[in-house]
Design a protein around this motif. Structure first.
Motif, PDB file in Angstrom:
ATOM      1  N   LYS A   1       0.825  -1.209   0.000  1.00 32.39           N
ATOM      2  CA  LYS A   1       0.000   0.000   0.000  1.00 32.39           C
ATOM      3  C   LYS A   1       0.859   1.258   0.000  1.00 32.39           C
ATOM      4  CE  LYS A   1      -4.059  -1.971   2.323  1.00 32.39           C
ATOM      5  NZ  LYS A   1      -4.910  -1.913   3.551  1.00 32.39           N
ATOM      6  N   GLU A   2       1.946   1.236   0.767  1.00 27.80           N
ATOM      7  CA  GLU A   2       2.851   2.379   0.807  1.00 27.80           C
ATOM      8  C   GLU A   2       3.480   2.623  -0.556  1.00 27.80           C
ATOM      9  OE1 GLU A   2       6.887   3.908   3.191  1.00 27.80           O
ATOM     10  OE2 GLU A   2       5.968   1.972   3.679  1.00 27.80           O
ATOM     11  N   LEU A   3       3.848   1.533  -1.221  1.00 27.37           N
ATOM     12  CA  LEU A   3       4.445   1.642  -2.552  1.00 27.37           C
ATOM     13  C   LEU A   3       3.462   2.230  -3.550  1.00 27.37           C
ATOM     14  CD1 LEU A   3       6.563   1.104  -4.716  1.00 27.37           C
ATOM     15  CD2 LEU A   3       5.791  -1.287  -4.778  1.00 27.37           C
ATOM     16  N   GLN A   4       2.226   1.741  -3.559  1.00 30.98           N
ATOM     17  CA  GLN A   4       1.245   2.246  -4.507  1.00 30.98           C
ATOM     18  C   GLN A   4       0.928   3.710  -4.229  1.00 30.98           C
ATOM     19  OE1 GLN A   4      -1.992  -0.404  -5.347  1.00 30.98           O
ATOM     20  NE2 GLN A   4      -2.281   0.637  -7.297  1.00 30.98           N
ATOM     21  N   SER A   5       0.851   4.092  -2.970  1.00 34.70           N
ATOM     22  CA  SER A   5       0.607   5.489  -2.621  1.00 34.70           C
ATOM     23  C   SER A   5       1.755   6.377  -3.098  1.00 34.70           C
ATOM     24  CB  SER A   5       0.439   5.634  -1.106  1.00 34.70           C
ATOM     25  OG  SER A   5      -0.709   4.948  -0.654  1.00 34.70           O
ATOM     26  N   ALA A   6       2.989   5.860  -2.991  1.00 35.84           N
ATOM     27  CA  ALA A   6       4.155   6.626  -3.427  1.00 35.84           C
ATOM     28  C   ALA A   6       4.128   6.856  -4.934  1.00 35.84           C
ATOM     29  CB  ALA A   6       5.429   5.904  -3.019  1.00 35.84           C
ATOM     30  N   VAL A   7       3.754   5.822  -5.701  1.00 33.46           N
ATOM     31  CA  VAL A   7       3.674   5.982  -7.161  1.00 33.46           C
ATOM     32  C   VAL A   7       2.544   6.943  -7.528  1.00 33.46           C
ATOM     33  CG1 VAL A   7       3.299   4.777  -9.349  1.00 33.46           C
ATOM     34  CG2 VAL A   7       4.701   3.713  -7.561  1.00 33.46           C
ATOM     35  N   ASN A   8       1.417   6.868  -6.801  1.00 33.61           N
ATOM     36  CA  ASN A   8       0.326   7.814  -7.028  1.00 33.61           C
ATOM     37  C   ASN A   8       0.799   9.247  -6.829  1.00 33.61           C
ATOM     38  OD1 ASN A   8      -1.571   5.829  -7.572  1.00 33.61           O
ATOM     39  ND2 ASN A   8      -2.314   5.721  -5.473  1.00 33.61           N
ATOM     40  N   ARG A   9       1.563   9.481  -5.765  1.00 37.33           N
ATOM     41  CA  ARG A   9       2.046  10.829  -5.493  1.00 37.33           C
ATOM     42  C   ARG A   9       3.000  11.304  -6.588  1.00 37.33           C
ATOM     43  NH1 ARG A   9       5.045  13.599  -0.233  1.00 37.33           N
ATOM     44  NH2 ARG A   9       6.049  15.251  -1.456  1.00 37.33           N
ATOM     45  N   LEU A  10       3.855  10.409  -7.082  1.00 36.44           N
ATOM     46  CA  LEU A  10       4.777  10.792  -8.148  1.00 36.44           C
ATOM     47  C   LEU A  10       4.024  11.219  -9.400  1.00 36.44           C
ATOM     48  CD1 LEU A  10       7.444   7.967  -7.730  1.00 36.44           C
ATOM     49  CD2 LEU A  10       7.700  10.379  -7.120  1.00 36.44           C
ATOM     50  N   GLY A  11       2.928  10.504  -9.702  1.00 40.11           N
ATOM     51  CA  GLY A  11       2.092  10.916 -10.832  1.00 40.11           C
ATOM     52  C   GLY A  11       1.447  12.252 -10.577  1.00 40.11           C
ATOM     53  N   ASP A  12       1.019  12.486  -9.349  1.00 40.25           N
ATOM     54  CA  ASP A  12       0.404  13.764  -8.978  1.00 40.25           C
ATOM     55  C   ASP A  12       1.414  14.896  -9.123  1.00 40.25           C
ATOM     56  OD1 ASP A  12      -1.571  15.489  -8.120  1.00 40.25           O
ATOM     57  OD2 ASP A  12      -1.322  15.027  -5.996  1.00 40.25           O
ATOM     58  N   GLU A  13       2.681  14.646  -8.774  1.00 39.77           N
ATOM     59  CA  GLU A  13       3.725  15.659  -8.935  1.00 39.77           C
ATOM     60  C   GLU A  13       3.883  16.066 -10.392  1.00 39.77           C
ATOM     61  OE1 GLU A  13       6.741  14.230  -5.317  1.00 39.77           O
ATOM     62  OE2 GLU A  13       7.436  14.348  -7.403  1.00 39.77           O
ATOM     63  N   VAL A  14       3.829  15.075 -11.270  1.00 43.31           N
ATOM     64  CA  VAL A  14       4.027  15.339 -12.697  1.00 43.31           C
ATOM     65  C   VAL A  14       2.867  16.133 -13.279  1.00 43.31           C
ATOM     66  CG1 VAL A  14       4.129  14.249 -14.978  1.00 43.31           C
ATOM     67  CG2 VAL A  14       5.545  13.367 -13.096  1.00 43.31           C
ATOM     68  N   TYR A  15       1.643  15.745 -12.925  1.00 40.15           N
ATOM     69  CA  TYR A  15       0.476  16.341 -13.551  1.00 40.15           C
ATOM     70  C   TYR A  15      -0.040  17.582 -12.825  1.00 40.15           C
ATOM     71  CZ  TYR A  15       0.400  12.379 -16.641  1.00 40.15           C
ATOM     72  OH  TYR A  15       0.753  11.451 -17.585  1.00 40.15           O
ATOM     73  N   SER A  16       0.567  17.932 -11.691  1.00 42.82           N
ATOM     74  CA  SER A  16       0.234  19.208 -11.046  1.00 42.82           C
ATOM     75  C   SER A  16       1.553  19.904 -10.744  1.00 42.82           C
ATOM     76  CB  SER A  16      -0.614  18.975  -9.785  1.00 42.82           C
ATOM     77  OG  SER A  16       0.066  18.143  -8.851  1.00 42.82           O
ATOM     78  N   ASP A  17       2.004  19.857  -9.503  1.00 40.54           N
ATOM     79  CA  ASP A  17       3.326  20.350  -9.138  1.00 40.54           C
ATOM     80  C   ASP A  17       3.719  19.734  -7.802  1.00 40.54           C
ATOM     81  OD1 ASP A  17       2.509  22.214  -6.848  1.00 40.54           O
ATOM     82  OD2 ASP A  17       1.345  23.058  -8.507  1.00 40.54           O
ATOM     83  N   TYR A  18       4.984  19.898  -7.453  1.00 42.84           N
ATOM     84  CA  TYR A  18       5.514  19.241  -6.257  1.00 42.84           C
ATOM     85  C   TYR A  18       4.798  19.694  -4.995  1.00 42.84           C
ATOM     86  CZ  TYR A  18       8.748  17.813  -2.605  1.00 42.84           C
ATOM     87  OH  TYR A  18       9.286  17.266  -1.466  1.00 42.84           O
ATOM     88  N   TRP A  19       4.590  21.008  -4.867  1.00 41.46           N
ATOM     89  CA  TRP A  19       4.023  21.543  -3.633  1.00 41.46           C
ATOM     90  C   TRP A  19       2.587  21.067  -3.418  1.00 41.46           C
ATOM     91  CZ3 TRP A  19       5.318  23.155   0.857  1.00 41.46           C
ATOM     92  CH2 TRP A  19       4.440  23.900   1.643  1.00 41.46           C
ATOM     93  N   ASP A  20       1.759  21.201  -4.439  1.00 47.63           N
ATOM     94  CA  ASP A  20       0.365  20.774  -4.310  1.00 47.63           C
ATOM     95  C   ASP A  20       0.274  19.267  -4.067  1.00 47.63           C
ATOM     96  OD1 ASP A  20      -0.683  23.293  -4.579  1.00 47.63           O
ATOM     97  OD2 ASP A  20      -0.963  23.138  -6.753  1.00 47.63           O
ATOM     98  N   ALA A  21       1.153  18.508  -4.730  1.00 42.29           N
ATOM     99  CA  ALA A  21       1.159  17.057  -4.527  1.00 42.29           C
ATOM    100  C   ALA A  21       1.548  16.720  -3.092  1.00 42.29           C
ATOM    101  CB  ALA A  21       2.122  16.390  -5.501  1.00 42.29           C
ATOM    102  N   ALA A  22       2.498  17.485  -2.530  1.00 38.31           N
ATOM    103  CA  ALA A  22       2.913  17.247  -1.143  1.00 38.31           C
ATOM    104  C   ALA A  22       1.782  17.563  -0.176  1.00 38.31           C
ATOM    105  CB  ALA A  22       4.139  18.105  -0.822  1.00 38.31           C
ATOM    106  N   LEU A  23       1.044  18.643  -0.438  1.00 39.19           N
ATOM    107  CA  LEU A  23      -0.082  19.001   0.428  1.00 39.19           C
ATOM    108  C   LEU A  23      -1.161  17.925   0.394  1.00 39.19           C
ATOM    109  CD1 LEU A  23      -0.467  22.830  -0.313  1.00 39.19           C
ATOM    110  CD2 LEU A  23       0.508  21.751   1.738  1.00 39.19           C
ATOM    111  N   ARG A  24      -1.477  17.430  -0.810  1.00 42.79           N
ATOM    112  CA  ARG A  24      -2.492  16.386  -0.919  1.00 42.79           C
ATOM    113  C   ARG A  24      -2.023  15.090  -0.265  1.00 42.79           C
ATOM    114  NH1 ARG A  24      -3.838  19.168  -5.767  1.00 42.79           N
ATOM    115  NH2 ARG A  24      -2.128  18.206  -6.926  1.00 42.79           N
ATOM    116  N   SER A  25      -0.717  14.800  -0.390  1.00 43.88           N
ATOM    117  CA  SER A  25      -0.192  13.592   0.245  1.00 43.88           C
ATOM    118  C   SER A  25      -0.296  13.699   1.762  1.00 43.88           C
ATOM    119  CB  SER A  25       1.273  13.380  -0.165  1.00 43.88           C
ATOM    120  OG  SER A  25       1.821  12.251   0.475  1.00 43.88           O
TER     121      SER A  25
END
Length: 311
Positions: free
Chosen positions: A240-264
């Motif tokens: 689950k941790e691995l899948q969440s990490a890959v989800n966040r990496l996709g979120d970083e690409v399609y939005s930006d690092y800061w917003d992805a970090a806040l959502r994470s």
């Protein structure tokens, strides 16, 4: 005459004039095929083969990938100082994912990395087994059942300080949406103590998606995540941790690092899977994204207009 031949055919001659009988209390064994999960790939990890493969990767595969996929690579700074062996675990949308990932790995990893490949697809014929073992350093992995042979081989690879590329979904997505990760990566990491590096690969589905007949050159992105230590975890939680990490990496690409970090941090990272209104693809297709571009069609999944945007 025919009747006579039939009668003679039923006569059983004793050994050694006829076939030997098989003891009733001994189980018959069928010789194992030397293909599939039983194919021996040790020859592909010899130094001479590795040298030729490294030349092909650097001077043939990498230039070809740059032409077809125009990759943008992010997160390589997160790989500095990591002890080998490492398991690179990525989402899987295309046959292009493997050569793309191999071509963008830093030199410290690239030339001593094996790839877990479907035993039923890449190792079902001798010529295919030879080609993929040679070109990719592939090893056969059973995708449809638990295989002691596949597990032992992967463990051997990691214990010999080889890095390993695995796709936890178990196969390519048929529609561009990620599928639930399986627990094999977590099991291997826990047994060997190997660090897991989550990887998000974007854009390859559009370039060469499953069932697509040819290449459609375009842009791709590879985003390496922070290493995940397997210590103190169980297989289910680590997966689950691995899948969440890959989800966040996709979120970083399609939005930006800061917003992805806040959502994470708020446990609201959009899922790579198609979960209706909660998926990151649904978020990507909302008007607030498409309004950014003159041509709203260019902002629809799976286009990658944010690839050139610095994170």
């Amino acid at each position: 005459m025919a009747k006579m031949r039939g009668l003679l055919g039923k006569i059983t001659m004793p050994f050694p004039l006829g076939r030997p009988t098989w003891p009733a209390n001994v189980e018959r064994t069928i010789p194992k095929s030397k293909l599939g999960a039983n194919y021996d790939t040790e020859w592909a990890r010899r130094y001479s083969v590795r040298l030729v493969r490294s030349l092909i990767t650097d001077y043939v595969t990498k230039p070809a990938i740059n032409i077809v996929a125009s990759p943008k690579v992010l997160g390589t700074d997160r790989l500095k100082g990591i002890d080998v062996p490492v398991i690179f675990a990525a989402n899987h949308a295309s046959h292009l994912d493997t050569p793309l990932l191999l071509s963008v790995l830093p030199d410290d990893f690239r030339h001593k990395t094996a790839v877990g490949a479907g035993a039923d697809y890449f190792f079902d014929r001798k010529y295919k087994a030879v080609i993929w073992s040679f070109l990719l350093g592939a090893i056969p992995i059973e995708r449809t059942r638990v295989s002691r042979r596949s597990t032992d081989l992967a463990l051997e690879i990691l214990r010999d300080d080889w890095n390993l590329i695995l796709f936890p979904e178990g196969g390519r997505t048929p529609d561009g949406f990620a599928r639930e990760f399986k627990g094999g990566v977590a099991q291997l990491a826990l047994k060997t103590g190997s660090t897991i590096v989550p990887v998000f690969i974007g854009g390859t589905y559009e370039v060469l998606g499953k069932n697509k007949k040819g290449f459609s050159p375009g842009s791709t992105v590879v985003n390496f995540g922070r290493p995940i230590s397997p210590s103190g975890s169980n297989p289910r939680d680590l997966t689950k941790e691995l899948q969440s990490a890959v989800n966040r990496l996709g979120d970083e690409v399609y939005s930006d690092y800061w917003d992805a970090a806040l959502r994470s941090g708020a446990s609201s990272t959009p899922d790579l899977a198609d979960n209706g209104d909660n998926s990151w693809i649904a978020e990507w297709n909302r008007p607030r994204f498409s309004d950014t571009f003159e041509d709203s069609k260019k902002s629809r999944w799976p286009r990658l207009p944010f690839i050139d945007k610095p994170l």
